[in-house]
Design an enzyme around this catalytic site. Structure first.
Site, PDB file in Angstrom:
ATOM      1  N   ILE A 149       0.830  -1.226   0.000  1.00 28.27           N
ATOM      2  CA  ILE A 149       0.000   0.000   0.000  1.00 28.27           C
ATOM      3  C   ILE A 149       0.851   1.257   0.000  1.00 28.27           C
ATOM      4  O   ILE A 149       0.416   2.319  -0.475  1.00 28.27           O
ATOM      5  CB  ILE A 149      -0.978  -0.014   1.199  1.00 28.27           C
ATOM      6  CG1 ILE A 149      -2.176   0.909   0.929  1.00 28.27           C
ATOM      7  CG2 ILE A 149      -0.282   0.335   2.515  1.00 28.27           C
ATOM      8  CD1 ILE A 149      -3.320   0.717   1.902  1.00 28.27           C
ATOM      9  N   ASN A 208      -3.037   2.009  15.673  1.00 27.31           N
ATOM     10  CA  ASN A 208      -3.519   1.659  17.023  1.00 27.31           C
ATOM     11  C   ASN A 208      -3.982   2.944  17.690  1.00 27.31           C
ATOM     12  O   ASN A 208      -3.836   4.035  17.143  1.00 27.31           O
ATOM     13  CB  ASN A 208      -2.410   0.972  17.844  1.00 27.31           C
ATOM     14  CG  ASN A 208      -1.181   1.838  17.955  1.00 27.31           C
ATOM     15  OD1 ASN A 208      -1.268   3.014  18.330  1.00 27.31           O
ATOM     16  ND2 ASN A 208      -0.037   1.296  17.569  1.00 27.31           N
ATOM     17  N   GLY A 214       3.456  -4.057  11.261  1.00 31.13           N
ATOM     18  CA  GLY A 214       2.559  -4.291  10.122  1.00 31.13           C
ATOM     19  C   GLY A 214       2.473  -3.116   9.159  1.00 31.13           C
ATOM     20  O   GLY A 214       3.470  -2.435   8.895  1.00 31.13           O
ATOM     21  N   ASP A 268       1.065  -0.309   9.582  1.00 32.99           N
ATOM     22  CA  ASP A 268       1.312   0.949  10.317  1.00 32.99           C
ATOM     23  C   ASP A 268       2.811   1.283  10.247  1.00 32.99           C
ATOM     24  O   ASP A 268       3.217   2.390   9.872  1.00 32.99           O
ATOM     25  CB  ASP A 268       0.858   0.736  11.772  1.00 32.99           C
ATOM     26  CG  ASP A 268       0.738   2.038  12.546  1.00 32.99           C
ATOM     27  OD1 ASP A 268       0.497   1.979  13.762  1.00 32.99           O
ATOM     28  OD2 ASP A 268       0.907   3.119  11.933  1.00 32.99           O
ATOM     29  N   SER A 317      -7.404  -4.849  10.701  1.00 33.97           N
ATOM     30  CA  SER A 317      -7.528  -5.831  11.796  1.00 33.97           C
ATOM     31  C   SER A 317      -7.186  -7.255  11.399  1.00 33.97           C
ATOM     32  O   SER A 317      -7.229  -8.152  12.259  1.00 33.97           O
ATOM     33  CB  SER A 317      -8.953  -5.830  12.402  1.00 33.97           C
ATOM     34  OG  SER A 317      -9.144  -4.668  13.165  1.00 33.97           O
ATOM     35  N   GLY A 370      -4.404  -8.541  10.589  1.00 36.49           N
ATOM     36  CA  GLY A 370      -3.022  -8.963  10.905  1.00 36.49           C
ATOM     37  C   GLY A 370      -2.858  -9.175  12.397  1.00 36.49           C
ATOM     38  O   GLY A 370      -3.456 -10.084  12.981  1.00 36.49           O
ATOM     39  N   TYR A 413      -4.158  -7.817  14.845  1.00 34.85           N
ATOM     40  CA  TYR A 413      -5.392  -7.796  15.641  1.00 34.85           C
ATOM     41  C   TYR A 413      -6.230  -9.061  15.472  1.00 34.85           C
ATOM     42  O   TYR A 413      -7.294  -9.197  16.074  1.00 34.85           O
ATOM     43  CB  TYR A 413      -6.199  -6.536  15.338  1.00 34.85           C
ATOM     44  CG  TYR A 413      -5.672  -5.284  16.038  1.00 34.85           C
ATOM     45  CD1 TYR A 413      -4.527  -5.339  16.844  1.00 34.85           C
ATOM     46  CD2 TYR A 413      -6.308  -4.059  15.895  1.00 34.85           C
ATOM     47  CE1 TYR A 413      -4.041  -4.203  17.473  1.00 34.85           C
ATOM     48  CE2 TYR A 413      -5.836  -2.920  16.533  1.00 34.85           C
ATOM     49  CZ  TYR A 413      -4.692  -3.013  17.330  1.00 34.85           C
ATOM     50  OH  TYR A 413      -4.215  -1.887  17.956  1.00 34.85           O
TER      51      TYR A 413
HETATM   52  N1  APR Z   1       0.621  -3.049   2.303  1.00 37.09           N
HETATM   53  C1  APR Z   1      -0.629  -3.563   2.357  1.00 37.09           C
HETATM   54  N2  APR Z   1      -1.066  -4.356   3.351  1.00 37.09           N
HETATM   55  C2  APR Z   1      -0.176  -4.665   4.319  1.00 37.09           C
HETATM   56  C3  APR Z   1       1.158  -4.174   4.329  1.00 37.09           C
HETATM   57  C4  APR Z   1       1.531  -3.339   3.256  1.00 37.09           C
HETATM   58  N3  APR Z   1       2.763  -2.794   3.181  1.00 37.09           N
HETATM   59  N4  APR Z   1       1.779  -4.666   5.437  1.00 37.09           N
HETATM   60  C5  APR Z   1       0.879  -5.450   6.072  1.00 37.09           C
HETATM   61  N5  APR Z   1      -0.297  -5.444   5.394  1.00 37.09           N
HETATM   62  C6  APR Z   1      -1.532  -6.160   5.692  1.00 37.09           C
HETATM   63  C7  APR Z   1      -1.412  -7.382   6.555  1.00 37.09           C
HETATM   64  O1  APR Z   1      -1.021  -8.495   5.750  1.00 37.09           O
HETATM   65  C8  APR Z   1      -2.838  -7.506   7.061  1.00 37.09           C
HETATM   66  O2  APR Z   1      -3.620  -8.207   6.104  1.00 37.09           O
HETATM   67  O3  APR Z   1      -2.353  -5.288   6.438  1.00 37.09           O
HETATM   68  C9  APR Z   1      -3.338  -6.049   7.115  1.00 37.09           C
HETATM   69  C10 APR Z   1      -3.479  -5.504   8.540  1.00 37.09           C
HETATM   70  O4  APR Z   1      -2.446  -6.063   9.354  1.00 37.09           O
HETATM   71  P1  APR Z   1      -1.706  -5.174  10.505  1.00 37.09           P
HETATM   72  O5  APR Z   1      -0.824  -4.195   9.870  1.00 37.09           O
HETATM   73  O6  APR Z   1      -1.120  -6.139  11.472  1.00 37.09           O
HETATM   74  O7  APR Z   1      -2.893  -4.356  11.188  1.00 37.09           O
HETATM   75  P2  APR Z   1      -4.003  -4.831  12.248  1.00 37.09           P
HETATM   76  O8  APR Z   1      -4.264  -6.284  12.182  1.00 37.09           O
HETATM   77  O9  APR Z   1      -5.124  -3.879  12.060  1.00 37.09           O
HETATM   78  O10 APR Z   1      -3.290  -4.571  13.658  1.00 37.09           O
HETATM   79  C11 APR Z   1      -3.027  -3.217  14.001  1.00 37.09           C
HETATM   80  O11 APR Z   1      -0.735  -3.654  14.374  1.00 37.09           O
HETATM   81  O12 APR Z   1       0.967  -2.618  13.303  1.00 37.09           O
HETATM   82  C12 APR Z   1       0.227  -2.614  14.466  1.00 37.09           C
HETATM   83  O13 APR Z   1       0.263  -0.328  15.173  1.00 37.09           O
HETATM   84  C13 APR Z   1      -0.547  -1.360  14.622  1.00 37.09           C
HETATM   85  O14 APR Z   1      -1.150  -1.890  16.837  1.00 37.09           O
HETATM   86  C14 APR Z   1      -1.631  -1.822  15.507  1.00 37.09           C
HETATM   87  C15 APR Z   1      -1.925  -3.213  15.017  1.00 37.09           C
END
Ligand code: APR
Length: 315
Positions: free
Chosen positions: A10, A23, A31, A33, A116, A118, A120
């Protein structure tokens, strides 16, 4: 295509706004973020500090700094606790609030990760369905191009049985292609001699005319049909306005799926656009599997196409 599902990082998307799965502190993390903060640079963190955090389900907007987009919309998804703690409602509001904010800032193109899904722990296939449902609901009332940017294959969880069924179907059809008597294949139109009037009559009808006739027969509105086919209004207007318009093969297939046409009628519609499903194409065989099984959910079809590394419908 109003809603696309694409595979990418992304942080590389050139669009008006990308959405960050943040978060509550908005001060970065792992992830997506972490990836967004790394790519944007320290300016993003400075601006986030001033926002004072974000409630779960809510969304806040910042600049994008070194990212190839105009804005970053930060939203906080729910942590998955089994589904009985309002997770789906909170996740839906992440998408809705982010889209409303994007609209407020005149964004025409917006990219979402699977919020969420990943860290979460939200089950990925459910997270995808909530995303598609909420974005589709918004797009029924608003003009915007929204992409769900899927980063890794695990994001699509497709049942092992469905994979086995499709694999068997492809293998079977490929063998069948060389040995089956004519008339058993979706793309060989064998009409009984008595149907000559039908054949001659249907030869005059163009793709566009057959499409509009089928929309009427199904009792659908134009908008219901092209939105279900994941085709944007401008392209549909071109098809409606030009009886001789020749759509691309994925577009013709998307309409056959949206109209939930049985195999023979789907083949007719494709034929009007000059196409046929071919047993030598894995993409075509997957489409044929779903049409023959009368399974017309474009998301389910895309999950299967994604699993077999094929281009997606509406992408
Ligand atoms: N581009 C697109 N999608 C991505 C990328 C990227 N560069 N990196 C990871 N993802 C995808 C993951 O594969 C997952 O399907 O984003 C989705 C969300 O995963 P997370 O980033 O872990 O987010 P989430 O599950 O909402 O958890 C949020 O994780 O990173 C921390 O600070 C964040 O505490 C918060 C928590």
């Amino acid at each position: 295509m109003p809603l696309q599902i694409i595979r990418n990082d992304i942080t590389r998307m050139r669009c008006d706004a990308i959405v960050n799965a943040a978060n509550n502190t908005l001060l970065g993390g792992g992830g997506v973020d972490g990836a967004i903060h790394r790519a944007a640079g320290s300016g993003l963190l400075e601006e986030c500090r001033a926002l004072g955090g974000c409630e779960t389900g809510e969304a806040k907007i910042t600049g994008a700094y070194k990212l190839p987009c105009r804005y970053v919309i930060h939203t906080v998804g729910p942590v998955w606790h089994g589904g009985g703690f309002g997770e789906e409602k909170l996740l839906s509001s992440c998408y809705r609030n982010s889209l409303e904010l994007a609209k407020q800032y005149d964004c025409e193109t917006v990219c979402f990760p699977l919020i969420s899904a990943g860290v979460y722990g939200y089950p990925k296939d459910e997270a995808l369905r909530v995303a598609v449902n909420e974005i589709s609901r918004f797009l029924l009332e608003n003009e915007m191009t929204v992409s769900i940017v899927v980063y890794d294959k695990q994001s699509f969880q497709i049942s092992k049985k469905l994979i086995a069924d499709i694999r068997e179907y492809i293998d079977e059809r490929y063998i069948q292609e060389h040995y089956v008597p004519r008339g058993n294949l979706i793309y060989s139109q064998c009409k009984a001699p008595g149907d000559l009037r039908d054949v001659v009559g249907s030869v005059d009808e163009s793709f566009s005319e057959m499409l509009l006739r089928k929309i009427d027969e199904k009792g659908m509105t134009d908008a219901q049909c092209y939105k279900k086919a994941n085709i944007d209004r401008k392209l549909f207007s071109k098809i409606r306005g030009n009886p001789q318009y020749k759509p691309s093969k994925p577009t013709a297939i998307a309409f056959a799926v949206a109209l939930e046409l049985p195999p023979e009628e789907a083949a007719d519609l494709l034929l009007k656009a000059g196409y046929a499903l071919s047993p030598s194409s894995k993409f075509d065989m997957i489409i044929e599997y779903f049409i023959r099984s009368r399974r017309y959910d474009i998301l389910e079809i895309n999950e299967a196409l994604f699993e077999f590394d094929q281009p997606l419908l509406g992408a």
